[in-house]
Design an enzyme around this catalytic site. Sequence first.
Site, PDB file in Angstrom:
ATOM      1  N   TYR A  18       0.891  -1.252  -0.090  1.00  0.00           N
ATOM      2  CA  TYR A  18      -0.068  -0.034   0.004  1.00  0.00           C
ATOM      3  C   TYR A  18       0.896   1.200   0.112  1.00  0.00           C
ATOM      4  O   TYR A  18       1.796   1.317   0.681  1.00  0.00           O
ATOM      5  CB  TYR A  18      -0.881   0.070   1.198  1.00  0.00           C
ATOM      6  CG  TYR A  18      -1.767   1.034   1.264  1.00  0.00           C
ATOM      7  CD1 TYR A  18      -1.740   2.116   2.163  1.00  0.00           C
ATOM      8  CD2 TYR A  18      -3.188   1.427   0.452  1.00  0.00           C
ATOM      9  CE1 TYR A  18      -2.601   3.302   2.441  1.00  0.00           C
ATOM     10  CE2 TYR A  18      -3.685   2.499   0.608  1.00  0.00           C
ATOM     11  CZ  TYR A  18      -3.673   3.444   1.602  1.00  0.00           C
ATOM     12  OH  TYR A  18      -4.169   4.542   1.667  1.00  0.00           O
ATOM     13  N   ASP A  27       9.343   2.911  -0.310  1.00  0.00           N
ATOM     14  CA  ASP A  27       8.246   4.020   0.315  1.00  0.00           C
ATOM     15  C   ASP A  27       8.688   3.395   1.628  1.00  0.00           C
ATOM     16  O   ASP A  27       8.273   2.378   2.202  1.00  0.00           O
ATOM     17  CB  ASP A  27       6.939   3.072  -0.160  1.00  0.00           C
ATOM     18  CG  ASP A  27       5.714   3.851   0.618  1.00  0.00           C
ATOM     19  OD1 ASP A  27       4.715   3.762   0.305  1.00  0.00           O
ATOM     20  OD2 ASP A  27       6.266   4.617   1.657  1.00  0.00           O
ATOM     21  N   LYS A  37       4.350   9.625   8.357  1.00  0.00           N
ATOM     22  CA  LYS A  37       4.459   8.986  10.050  1.00  0.00           C
ATOM     23  C   LYS A  37       5.457   9.646  10.923  1.00  0.00           C
ATOM     24  O   LYS A  37       5.328  10.893  11.211  1.00  0.00           O
ATOM     25  CB  LYS A  37       4.180   7.734  10.122  1.00  0.00           C
ATOM     26  CG  LYS A  37       2.970   6.998   8.990  1.00  0.00           C
ATOM     27  CD  LYS A  37       3.149   5.496   9.231  1.00  0.00           C
ATOM     28  CE  LYS A  37       1.861   5.086   7.973  1.00  0.00           C
ATOM     29  NZ  LYS A  37       0.740   4.956   8.428  1.00  0.00           N
TER      30      LYS A  37
END
Length: 424
Positions: A143, A238, A266
Amino acid sequence: MMSLSETLFARAKKVMPGGVNSPVRAFQSVGGTPRFIRAAKGSKIYDADGIEYLDYIGSWGPMILGHGNREVEAAVMQAVGNGLSFGACTEQEVQLAELVCQHIPHIEMIRMVSSGTEAVMSALRLARGYTHRDKVIKFAGCYHGHSDSMLIKAGSGALTFGSPDSAGVTKGAVADTLSAKYNDLDSVEALFAHNKDKIACVIVEPVAANMGVAVPKEGFLSGLRELCDANGSLLIFDEVITGFRLCFGGASQFFSVTPDLVTYGKIIGGGMPVGAYGGKREIMEHVSPLGPVYQAGTLSGNPIAMAAGIATLRYLLNHPEVYDKINSLAQYMVDEIRKLTTYTVNHIGSLFSLFFTKEAVYDYDGALKSDTAKYAVYFNRMLQHNIYMPPAQFEAVFIGNAHTRDDVDYTIQTIGNILKEDMQ
Ligand code: KE4
C-alpha cells in the site's frame, strides 16, 4: 445505555462516510463500535467513556516515542505561540530537511508534503519526469496511499475491504501501473523484459507492512536494485512505515540497499501531518520550481508540523537506545507469542503481525490465507481486555518507546488465554 463511542459513532455516520475519516478506523472488518479516542499518554489511549486501552497502533506508526513525549509537545506548543501557518518559507522547514539530509547519506535533497500519499504520488511523478518513461512497478499487497495509480492490488484498508482496485480509478489512470509479486524477483524481471525501456521506477515497501508484515527475503531488495540499474529505472523505497522506525536510516540502512528516491510519512511528522520525498540531488533538482516536475502544497512544511517532526527526529538521534529498547521488547513479545501458537508471526524490528494462518506469509497470496473471521474474534477479545490491536488483519503492530515490559507481559498473558479458547 449507549456508550459515548456508540453515540458519537451514530452521529459520525450521519455526516461522514462510514463515520470515519479513514476506512480502517471503522472496525468494519472486525465488527463492533470504533472507540472514539479523547486522550493518550505514554502507551495508553483513553476513549470518550474514559476507558483505558494499551495502544499497539501508535497512530499507525508516528508515535514511536509514545503519546505525549515532553520534548515533542513542548516544541509544538512553542511553535503554536508563533502562529499556525504562513504559506511562506520558515526556518523549521530548513531544520527538518537538514536533519534528514545530514543523517541519511542517500538523501541529498528532500521536499516536504502533508501525507505519505502525497509523497508517493509526487515521487512517482518525479521518476516519470526524470526518466521520460511512463510505466511503474508496484507489488500486490503493498500500500502506497490512495493516489489513483497505486490503487492496484493495494494493501492496508484497500485489502481489508476487498477493494484493492478501487472504484472511480479509471483504466487510464492505472494503464501504466504493473503489479509484481512481493519477494519474487522473477515476476519483476518478467515485467522488465516485457516492457523494455518503458519502466520509470519500481516502488516497494522495503518491509511490507500493509498486508500485515511481510519481511523481504534475502536478496530481494538487492535484486530490485540490480534490476533497476540494469534497466535504467529508479528504485523507490516507500519508507512511510519503515523510515526512522527500523533504525534512523530506515530500511535502506537496515538492509544496506540504496534506493534512488525515498518516501516518508508518519514518524517524520511525529504525529502531525508530514510526508516527504527525497533522494539524489540530480533527480530532486527536476522538481518545481527548479525543474519541470510540478508539485505544490498549501500546508507543505507547516511550521507546527515541522516542529513536531524536528523534535521527534532529534529525540531519536539523541537517544539511539530507543531502537535497542523497542526492537528487543518486540523480539521478546514475538518469541513469547510464538510459544503460544503455531499461527504465523512475522516480525522485524519493532513491527510484527500475528496471522491467523499456519502457513508462511511472504506475499499477498500468503496473507490472504489468513482467517480474518478468527482475527476479528481475537481483536474483540483483546479489546475486551483493554488491549487495542490493529482493527484489521492486514496491518502491523507497532511497539513504541513508551511500552513497558509489564505492558507486554500483560498482553502476552491475554493472548495466551484467548488462543487457548477455540482459536487454534
Ligand atoms: P498516508 O497518506 O496515510 O499518510 O500514507 C499513505 C501510506 C503510504 N505508504 C505506506 C507504506 C503506508 O503504510 C501508508 C499509510 N499507512 C496506513 C496504515 N497501514 C495508514 C492508516 C490509514 O489508512 O488510516
